[in-house]
Design a protein around this motif. Structure first.
Motif, PDB file in Angstrom:
ATOM      1  N   THR A 139       1.000  -1.227  -0.062  1.00  0.00           N
ATOM      2  CA  THR A 139      -0.010   0.056  -0.001  1.00  0.00           C
ATOM      3  C   THR A 139       0.911   1.065  -0.047  1.00  0.00           C
ATOM      4  O   THR A 139       0.373   2.560  -0.363  1.00  0.00           O
ATOM      5  N   LEU A 140       2.208   1.122   0.324  1.00  0.00           N
ATOM      6  CA  LEU A 140       2.962   2.485   0.399  1.00  0.00           C
ATOM      7  C   LEU A 140       3.127   2.989  -1.064  1.00  0.00           C
ATOM      8  O   LEU A 140       3.744   2.289  -2.062  1.00  0.00           O
ATOM      9  N   GLN A 141       2.777   4.256  -1.175  1.00  0.00           N
ATOM     10  CA  GLN A 141       2.988   4.899  -2.604  1.00  0.00           C
ATOM     11  C   GLN A 141       4.054   6.038  -2.349  1.00  0.00           C
ATOM     12  O   GLN A 141       4.686   6.417  -3.284  1.00  0.00           O
ATOM     13  N   THR A 142       4.411   6.477  -1.127  1.00  0.00           N
ATOM     14  CA  THR A 142       5.213   7.712  -1.002  1.00  0.00           C
ATOM     15  C   THR A 142       6.042   7.664   0.386  1.00  0.00           C
ATOM     16  O   THR A 142       5.567   7.405   1.374  1.00  0.00           O
ATOM     17  N   TYR A 143       7.377   7.689   0.247  1.00  0.00           N
ATOM     18  CA  TYR A 143       8.340   7.795   1.000  1.00  0.00           C
ATOM     19  C   TYR A 143       9.009   9.026   1.048  1.00  0.00           C
ATOM     20  O   TYR A 143       9.645   9.319   0.000  1.00  0.00           O
ATOM     21  N   ILE A 144       9.034   9.845   2.194  1.00  0.00           N
ATOM     22  CA  ILE A 144       9.579  11.105   1.920  1.00  0.00           C
ATOM     23  C   ILE A 144      10.898  11.386   3.006  1.00  0.00           C
ATOM     24  O   ILE A 144      10.630  10.763   4.181  1.00  0.00           O
ATOM     25  N   LEU A 145      11.936  11.858   2.645  1.00  0.00           N
ATOM     26  CA  LEU A 145      13.066  11.984   3.386  1.00  0.00           C
ATOM     27  C   LEU A 145      13.260  13.446   3.757  1.00  0.00           C
ATOM     28  O   LEU A 145      13.663  14.247   2.694  1.00  0.00           O
ATOM     29  N   VAL A 146      13.441  13.983   4.949  1.00  0.00           N
ATOM     30  CA  VAL A 146      13.437  15.353   5.151  1.00  0.00           C
ATOM     31  C   VAL A 146      14.573  15.712   5.771  1.00  0.00           C
ATOM     32  O   VAL A 146      14.795  15.119   6.927  1.00  0.00           O
ATOM     33  N   GLN A 147      15.537  16.550   5.261  1.00  0.00           N
ATOM     34  CA  GLN A 147      16.823  16.983   5.886  1.00  0.00           C
ATOM     35  C   GLN A 147      16.547  18.176   7.031  1.00  0.00           C
ATOM     36  O   GLN A 147      15.443  18.845   6.863  1.00  0.00           O
ATOM     37  N   VAL A 148      17.236  18.218   8.260  1.00  0.00           N
ATOM     38  CA  VAL A 148      16.948  19.099   9.320  1.00  0.00           C
ATOM     39  C   VAL A 148      17.783  20.338   8.997  1.00  0.00           C
ATOM     40  O   VAL A 148      17.331  21.437   9.264  1.00  0.00           O
ATOM     41  N   ASP A 149      18.993  20.232   8.567  1.00  0.00           N
ATOM     42  CA  ASP A 149      19.902  21.099   8.683  1.00  0.00           C
ATOM     43  C   ASP A 149      20.047  21.884   7.272  1.00  0.00           C
ATOM     44  O   ASP A 149      20.734  23.177   7.232  1.00  0.00           O
ATOM     45  N   ARG A 150      19.388  21.533   6.355  1.00  0.00           N
ATOM     46  CA  ARG A 150      19.383  22.512   5.183  1.00  0.00           C
ATOM     47  C   ARG A 150      17.792  22.373   4.452  1.00  0.00           C
ATOM     48  O   ARG A 150      17.319  21.044   4.798  1.00  0.00           O
ATOM     49  N   PRO A 151      17.260  23.024   3.727  1.00  0.00           N
ATOM     50  CA  PRO A 151      15.939  22.688   3.007  1.00  0.00           C
ATOM     51  C   PRO A 151      15.856  21.904   1.824  1.00  0.00           C
ATOM     52  O   PRO A 151      15.957  22.385   0.778  1.00  0.00           O
ATOM     53  N   ALA A 152      16.107  20.456   2.045  1.00  0.00           N
ATOM     54  CA  ALA A 152      16.021  19.594   1.096  1.00  0.00           C
ATOM     55  C   ALA A 152      15.411  18.407   1.409  1.00  0.00           C
ATOM     56  O   ALA A 152      15.282  17.892   2.558  1.00  0.00           O
ATOM     57  N   ILE A 153      14.306  18.131   0.455  1.00  0.00           N
ATOM     58  CA  ILE A 153      13.579  16.943   0.736  1.00  0.00           C
ATOM     59  C   ILE A 153      13.514  15.893  -0.627  1.00  0.00           C
ATOM     60  O   ILE A 153      13.674  16.322  -1.830  1.00  0.00           O
ATOM     61  N   GLU A 154      13.552  14.756  -0.200  1.00  0.00           N
ATOM     62  CA  GLU A 154      13.453  13.740  -1.194  1.00  0.00           C
ATOM     63  C   GLU A 154      12.230  12.894  -1.185  1.00  0.00           C
ATOM     64  O   GLU A 154      11.922  12.634   0.046  1.00  0.00           O
ATOM     65  N   VAL A 155      11.691  12.985  -2.301  1.00  0.00           N
ATOM     66  CA  VAL A 155      10.285  12.006  -2.462  1.00  0.00           C
ATOM     67  C   VAL A 155      10.296  10.852  -3.295  1.00  0.00           C
ATOM     68  O   VAL A 155      10.692  11.329  -4.395  1.00  0.00           O
ATOM     69  N   PHE A 156      10.240  10.006  -2.613  1.00  0.00           N
ATOM     70  CA  PHE A 156      10.081   8.514  -3.398  1.00  0.00           C
ATOM     71  C   PHE A 156       8.712   8.249  -3.739  1.00  0.00           C
ATOM     72  O   PHE A 156       7.874   7.906  -2.673  1.00  0.00           O
ATOM     73  N   GLN A 157       8.350   8.182  -5.124  1.00  0.00           N
ATOM     74  CA  GLN A 157       6.927   7.600  -5.315  1.00  0.00           C
ATOM     75  C   GLN A 157       6.851   6.475  -6.158  1.00  0.00           C
ATOM     76  O   GLN A 157       7.671   6.488  -7.235  1.00  0.00           O
ATOM     77  N   ARG A 158       5.804   5.667  -5.932  1.00  0.00           N
ATOM     78  CA  ARG A 158       6.008   4.341  -6.735  1.00  0.00           C
ATOM     79  C   ARG A 158       4.955   4.813  -7.842  1.00  0.00           C
ATOM     80  O   ARG A 158       3.802   5.112  -7.782  1.00  0.00           O
ATOM     81  N   ASN A 159       5.552   4.295  -9.021  1.00  0.00           N
ATOM     82  CA  ASN A 159       4.776   4.591 -10.255  1.00  0.00           C
ATOM     83  C   ASN A 159       3.864   3.418 -10.427  1.00  0.00           C
ATOM     84  O   ASN A 159       3.924   2.489  -9.777  1.00  0.00           O
ATOM     85  N   ASP A 160       3.090   3.730 -11.793  1.00  0.00           N
ATOM     86  CA  ASP A 160       2.182   2.521 -12.026  1.00  0.00           C
ATOM     87  C   ASP A 160       2.796   1.351 -12.331  1.00  0.00           C
ATOM     88  O   ASP A 160       2.143   0.184 -12.618  1.00  0.00           O
ATOM     89  N   ARG A 161       4.107   1.111 -12.559  1.00  0.00           N
ATOM     90  CA  ARG A 161       4.907  -0.214 -12.782  1.00  0.00           C
ATOM     91  C   ARG A 161       5.388  -0.673 -11.545  1.00  0.00           C
ATOM     92  O   ARG A 161       6.186  -1.701 -11.701  1.00  0.00           O
TER      93      ARG A 161
END
Length: 196
Positions: A130-152
């Motif tokens: 069921t997991l479609q989105t995994y987000i990693l948020v940096q604390v020391d700088r404004p940088a966010i990585e978003v992993f999203q599962r595509n239709d494949r």
């Protein structure tokens, strides 16, 4: 996170019963309870900002947002973690001890957990259908990585900075990066100015 020394391996049920008697939270990895490390004010504020934004945005939908003190069952009977935030919109999620069917998980990174959040934990999260989105948020700088599962079923990475908005397709909403970092001061808010 620190593994507890000289402790026999536990079953998941033994872990649940044991952890209920502990003052600190412990994640569970293949029979071993792992003590959770402490947090910082910035880490807590970022998680709180995301929680408030998601809770408000999902208030009229059949979704639940959880912050830090609720476990996710990554692998039944073997791996249970405490994500910083998660969202479930699945009515099968009825267990009071943990979430089984999250659609979105957020980890606010710290130096002690970053490699685990990026590596072994994400590999375990891959098993959650069921997991479609995994987000990693940096604390020391404004940088966010978003992993999203595509239709494949493939994980696609997108990077976001302070002036961006994140399209959270899994729960059909958009989240401003400035909202995530509200009241957070950075030494240098422009990560592109760092020496490489």
């Amino acid at each position: 996170m620190v593994a507890l020394p000289d402790r026999p391996l536990l079953t998941a049920e033994e872990y649940f019963a044991w952890e209920a008697t502990q003052a600190e939270r412990h994640e569970f990895w293949d029979g071993e309870p792992i003590a959770m490390s402490g947090s910082t004010r910035s880490h807590n504020r970022i998680a709180g900002n995301i929680f408030a934004a998601l809770t408000n945005a999902l208030a009229d939908r059949p979704c639940e947002v959880y912050i830090s003190d609720i476990k996710v069952q990554a692998v039944p009977g073997r791996k249970y973690f405490y994500p910083d935030l998660m969202v479930t919109c699945d009515d099968r999620d009825q267990d009071e001890r943990f979430v089984q069917f999250p659609s979105l998980i957020v980890e606010v990174l710290s130096s002690s957990t970053e490699s685990f959040d990026r590596g072994a934990k994400f590999v375990a999260y891959h098993r959650l259908e069921t997991l479609q989105t995994y987000i990693l948020v940096q604390v020391d700088r404004p940088a966010i990585e978003v992993f999203q599962r595509n239709d494949r079923g493939q994980w696609v990475l997108s990077d976001y900075g302070l002036d961006d908005a994140i399209d959270l397709g899994a729960i059909a909403l958009t989240l401003s990066v400035k909202t995530i970092y509200r009241q957070i001061a950075f030494a240098d808010p422009d990560p592109s100015s760092e020496a490489h």
